[in-house]
Design an enzyme around this catalytic site. Structure first.
Site, PDB file in Angstrom:
ATOM      1  N   SER A  17       0.829  -1.203   0.000  1.00  4.64           N
ATOM      2  CA  SER A  17       0.000   0.000   0.000  1.00  4.64           C
ATOM      3  C   SER A  17       0.863   1.252   0.000  1.00  4.64           C
ATOM      4  O   SER A  17       0.653   2.177  -0.806  1.00  4.64           O
ATOM      5  CB  SER A  17      -0.920   0.003   1.228  1.00  4.64           C
ATOM      6  N   ARG A  40       0.646   8.217   5.193  1.00  3.12           N
ATOM      7  CA  ARG A  40      -0.374   7.599   6.040  1.00  3.12           C
ATOM      8  C   ARG A  40      -1.745   8.261   5.847  1.00  3.12           C
ATOM      9  O   ARG A  40      -2.778   7.581   5.891  1.00  3.12           O
ATOM     10  CB  ARG A  40       0.038   7.635   7.516  1.00  3.12           C
ATOM     11  N   HIS A  43      -3.107   6.797   2.746  1.00  4.07           N
ATOM     12  CA  HIS A  43      -3.501   5.416   3.039  1.00  4.07           C
ATOM     13  C   HIS A  43      -4.848   5.371   3.754  1.00  4.07           C
ATOM     14  O   HIS A  43      -5.641   4.443   3.557  1.00  4.07           O
ATOM     15  CB  HIS A  43      -2.418   4.764   3.896  1.00  4.07           C
TER      16      HIS A  43
END
Length: 213
Positions: A17, A40, A43
């Site tokens: 990812s 992040r 994500h």
């Protein structure tokens, strides 16, 4: 029964990812300390164009890391933010606090003529000094926090502003970015935001991307 071919290893999922995010997102304009935070955040929301809308103060990473190192409390506007924070990434003495469901809040909201989310911020006063604030839902909470600081109230160490929505969300984050109190901050401009992003910002600033190690 159908059989599906998909990745089941959590560590591999994280690595893949984050690799995809880095290959698709433009991160070059970000300071090095903010790049893992942006990864992040992407994500958490799936939007690789998000870095273009990030707003930050130059000292936000250093301020957040110093606060976490000192065991600062993390104050959240809603339970969804609090539950999205990975407690194991925080120092053992760091508390994660959400006061929205405190029984005092409805009375305070009526007295102040504001939302419950904003009124709940009043209950932060004894923990706010030096804390990490994560707002992932209510623009009124972010506005009320700024009003408290403007009135001489306690100063948080850093404010992560990710309120989401169509009424006041963009404006409240612009107010945070323009704050005259030198509050270190990270926010995403416009209507986008949400609890997942606010929690992701806390997780990244507290621990980077340990899943890649």
């Amino acid at each position: 029964m159908p059989s599906y071919d998909y990745e089941k290893d959590p560590a591999a999922i994280y690595r893949q990812s984050f690799s995809i995010v880095r290959s698709e997102a433009q991160l070059s304009h970000l300071p090095d300390g903010l790049k893992p935070v942006a990864v992040r955040l992407i994500h958490a929301c799936g939007m690789t164009d998000l870095p273009h809308d990030l707003m930050w103060s130059d000292d936000v990473v250093e301020a957040a890391q110093a606060a976490f190192a000192g065991g600062a409390a993390v104050l959240c506007d809603v339970e969804m933010v609090a539950h999205g924070i990975i407690r194991s990434r925080l120092p053992e003495d760091s508390d994660v606090i959400c006061t929205l469901n405190d029984p005092q809040v409805p009375v305070l909201a009526e007295k102040l003529g504001t939302t419950r989310s904003a009124a709940a911020i009043e209950l932060w006063r004894d923990r706010l000094d030096g804390a990490v604030v994560a707002v992932g839902n209510a623009p009124t909470a972010l506005y009320h926090l700024l009003e408290m600081v403007a009135a001489g109230g306690p100063r948080p160490a850093v404010v992560l502003g990710f309120p989401v929505g169509f009424v006041g969300a963009a404006e409240s984050k612009d107010a945070l970015a323009d704050n005259p109190f030198s509050l270190p901050y990270l926010a995403v401009s416009g209507r986008r935001g949400g609890s997942a992003m606010a929690a992701a910002a806390v997780n990244a600033l507290a621990a980077g991307l340990p899943e890649e190690r």
